[in-house]
Design a protein around this motif. Structure first.
Motif, mmCIF file in Angstrom:
data_model
loop_
_atom_site.group_PDB
_atom_site.id
_atom_site.type_symbol
_atom_site.label_atom_id
_atom_site.label_comp_id
_atom_site.label_asym_id
_atom_site.label_seq_id
_atom_site.Cartn_x
_atom_site.Cartn_y
_atom_site.Cartn_z
ATOM 1 N N GLY A 152 0.685 5.143 -17.878
ATOM 2 C CA GLY A 152 -0.514 5.077 -17.057
ATOM 3 C C GLY A 152 -0.176 5.490 -15.636
ATOM 4 N N LEU A 153 -1.204 5.747 -14.856
ATOM 5 C CA LEU A 153 -0.997 6.162 -13.472
ATOM 6 C C LEU A 153 -1.679 5.175 -12.534
ATOM 7 N N ILE A 154 -1.025 4.831 -11.438
ATOM 8 C CA ILE A 154 -1.648 4.059 -10.371
ATOM 9 C C ILE A 154 -1.681 4.949 -9.137
ATOM 10 N N ARG A 155 -2.852 5.067 -8.570
ATOM 11 C CA ARG A 155 -3.004 5.936 -7.398
ATOM 12 C C ARG A 155 -3.422 5.099 -6.203
ATOM 13 N N PRO A 156 -2.472 4.534 -5.465
ATOM 14 C CA PRO A 156 -2.855 3.743 -4.294
ATOM 15 C C PRO A 156 -3.496 4.643 -3.242
ATOM 16 N N ARG B 280 -4.235 5.957 0.521
ATOM 17 C CA ARG B 280 -3.281 6.169 1.613
ATOM 18 C C ARG B 280 -3.162 4.908 2.454
ATOM 19 N N TYR C 91 -1.878 2.112 1.473
ATOM 20 C CA TYR C 91 -1.868 0.911 0.636
ATOM 21 C C TYR C 91 -0.569 0.842 -0.166
ATOM 22 N N GLU C 92 -0.185 -0.393 -0.470
ATOM 23 C CA GLU C 92 0.967 -0.632 -1.341
ATOM 24 C C GLU C 92 0.494 -1.320 -2.608
ATOM 25 N N ILE C 93 1.359 -1.312 -3.622
ATOM 26 C CA ILE C 93 1.004 -1.910 -4.908
ATOM 27 C C ILE C 93 1.742 -3.241 -5.073
ATOM 28 N N VAL C 94 0.977 -4.297 -5.304
ATOM 29 C CA VAL C 94 1.539 -5.607 -5.619
ATOM 30 C C VAL C 94 1.615 -5.724 -7.144
ATOM 31 N N VAL C 95 2.756 -6.172 -7.646
ATOM 32 C CA VAL C 95 2.974 -6.266 -9.086
ATOM 33 C C VAL C 95 3.267 -7.702 -9.464
ATOM 34 N N ILE D 178 -4.378 -0.061 -18.419
ATOM 35 C CA ILE D 178 -3.896 1.315 -18.251
ATOM 36 C C ILE D 178 -2.692 1.621 -19.126
ATOM 37 N N PHE E 123 -1.458 -5.040 -11.545
ATOM 38 C CA PHE E 123 -1.241 -4.329 -10.288
ATOM 39 C C PHE E 123 -2.419 -4.533 -9.370
ATOM 40 N N VAL F 147 -2.777 -3.699 -1.605
ATOM 41 C CA VAL F 147 -2.947 -4.313 -0.275
ATOM 42 C C VAL F 147 -2.632 -3.251 0.771
ATOM 43 N N MET G 127 0.799 -7.816 2.285
ATOM 44 C CA MET G 127 0.878 -8.787 1.192
ATOM 45 C C MET G 127 1.145 -10.169 1.783
ATOM 46 N N GLY H 115 6.013 -8.634 -6.838
ATOM 47 C CA GLY H 115 6.854 -7.599 -6.256
ATOM 48 C C GLY H 115 5.978 -6.550 -5.602
ATOM 49 N N ILE I 27 5.507 -2.323 -4.744
ATOM 50 C CA ILE I 27 5.914 -0.936 -4.933
ATOM 51 C C ILE I 27 5.322 -0.144 -3.773
ATOM 52 N N ILE J 147 2.157 6.414 -8.838
ATOM 53 C CA ILE J 147 3.053 5.568 -9.622
ATOM 54 C C ILE J 147 2.746 5.723 -11.110
ATOM 55 N N VAL K 237 3.360 4.248 -14.803
ATOM 56 C CA VAL K 237 3.666 2.936 -15.365
ATOM 57 C C VAL K 237 3.867 3.060 -16.864
#
Lengths: 304, 304
Positions: free
Chosen positions: A6-10, A12, A14-18, A94, A112, A115, A120, B6, B8, B16, B18
């Protein structure tokens, strides 16, 4: 799912919290719970972690480990429950992997959220003088487990039908506090969700932050059903404070940020209750009940 | 891990990728396999998916479901194996959850990689006229499972010790083709890793792309040990072509991109072999052996 990935597209900036949580039949739910409830809970506990970090859900992946003897009907009901919470929370599936096992049903979800970069809400940001706050009501999950489980203790018979249904529902269907995420992001100094019990989880937050706290047990918000249960058996107060499965938000905020945070919670329709304050007594949580200090037999905190 | 979550942080202009894979003792590995090997394989199969998508590893989260009777020694060896592949591949652990079960050991890993925006290599991009290529050698994993497993078939005794060790190692310790990722990103039209057998996985790629293929079975690259096994028992050729656990890259590329892709693979020290070409016979894979068409009893493809 056509692809392996799958793809995550944050957006601009933004960061990804997992976050990841695994649930096992017989440990985190009953094997014969409704499949839709199992699915909802598995995603909800992850969404709760995202909310506590101030993150907006973006998607999730699922590992589903099916026991021998699973049926198409079970799987269809599970998928329906999962699709409904995914849709309500704006958190699409996803990716996934399904395997079978000789053991019990098991699920692992990695969720996912996004933020703004650097925003975060950490577990480690509590500072002496901050207020300690908790959303919603505490203890319903742990009491609900007793009401829902096969061996019902005597106090259950003292509750009305609506009270029993309320508590069981709080155990089966945790409500992730997603609407609180943006408020936390802007105004909380530290936050986490209450999944392992308020007392134990507060201990983790204090340890991560290198601070202590004084907590007024009488201020901890209880539902009307939880009050009725504690009335029937006063020993249940300790279960409420230390038991798991609340999925409420525990957070800290400076005196200056507190009004804005409470206003943000009110706008989101979520109660946020002040239960104490942060001290510089590193790692020591002092609990007071009726003005007297007391300790607990479980949790990571100071004993008396 | 101090926090529930976490982070990313993709670089600007990157997305990203996944991927998630679950492994169960008794299904994907033997319960008494060395714990370091189990750990390595669990991460490697995910890294293999990232490589096939053209992605650079960025991190992973782990759900570890421990059976009753697990030991500190086992867990320490597992953690050491995991740390070593994480470090080699530049893919740190950024979160996790550990629970226990009455059933077998289970692991689920969700891994994250980064690709320039819009550049993930899809499963669906194969076009008629493209060449079909595969990395490394095929069949070693499936043959290695027979060599490594408790019930060794007769042909195993016809192999030398080094050949047996090579095949067992290919089963136990798949090598994700991470060094091929950038080449795939620039030059492949479609790609996936070969985890469920070349014939079956090619069927999935063709279906996703809405195309067919003609494959020359005699061109499928085999290791010297696999050749020796097939010499001892010619029926093993079919196992090599259809068996799982290869973790090589299956991809397609236009005639124009082919030289650059092969050059990128050579620069990475990875053999890339041309085994056929894509046709417009949607969903139909024609396999030829010694010039004659043939079908397989398993896999999603045309029968004859």
């Amino acid at each position: 799912l056509l692809d392996d990935a799958g793809l995550i597209r944050p957006a601009r900036g933004y960061e990804i919290v997992v976050t990841v949580d695994a649930l096992v039949a017989g440990v985190h739910f009953f094997p014969d719970d409704p499949p839709a409830s199992i699915a909802r809970k598995a995603l909800a506990v992850n969404l709760s972690d995202l909310a506590a970090k101030g993150a907006k859900p973006e998607g999730f992946v699922l590992s589903l480990v099916l026991p021998s003897g699973w049926t198409e009907d079970w799987l269809a009901a599970f998928a329906t429950g999962l699709a409904s919470i995914a849709s309500e929370s704006g958190c699409p599936l996803i990716g996934g992997d399904t395997v079978s096992t000789s053991g019990p049903l098991m699920l692992s979800i990695t969720a996912f959220g996004s933020v703004p970069a650097g925003r975060m809400v950490p577990r480690s940001g509590a500072r002496p003088g901050d207020l300690v706050l908790v959303s919603g009501t505490i203890g319903d999950g742990a009491l609900g487990l007793k009401v829902h489980g096969p061996d019902k203790p005597g106090w259950v018979s003292h509750l009305g039908e609506a009270q029993r249904a309320f508590l069981a529902d709080r155990y089966l269907h945790p409500l992730p506090r997603l609407a609180l995420a943006v408020g936390l992001q802007g105004h909380a100094s530290a936050a986490m969700d209450v999944s392992d019990g308020l007392v134990g989880d507060l201990g983790k937050l204090l340890k991560a932050s290198g601070v202590g706290a004084e907590i007024d047990l009488d201020a901890i918000p209880l539902s009307e059903a939880a009050r009725a249960a504690i009335m029937a058996d006063p020993a249940l107060a300790e279960l409420a404070w230390t038991g798991g499965d609340d999925y409420e938000i525990l957070c800290t905020a400076s005196e200056m940020e507190y009004p804005s945070l409470v206003a943000a919670a009110q706008a989101a329709g979520i109660a946020l209750t002040r239960i104490g304050h942060v001290t510089d007594a590193s790692g020591v949580a002092v609990y007071r009940e009726g003005g007297r200090a007391r300790g607990f037999a479980r949790g990571s905190f100071a004993h008396f």
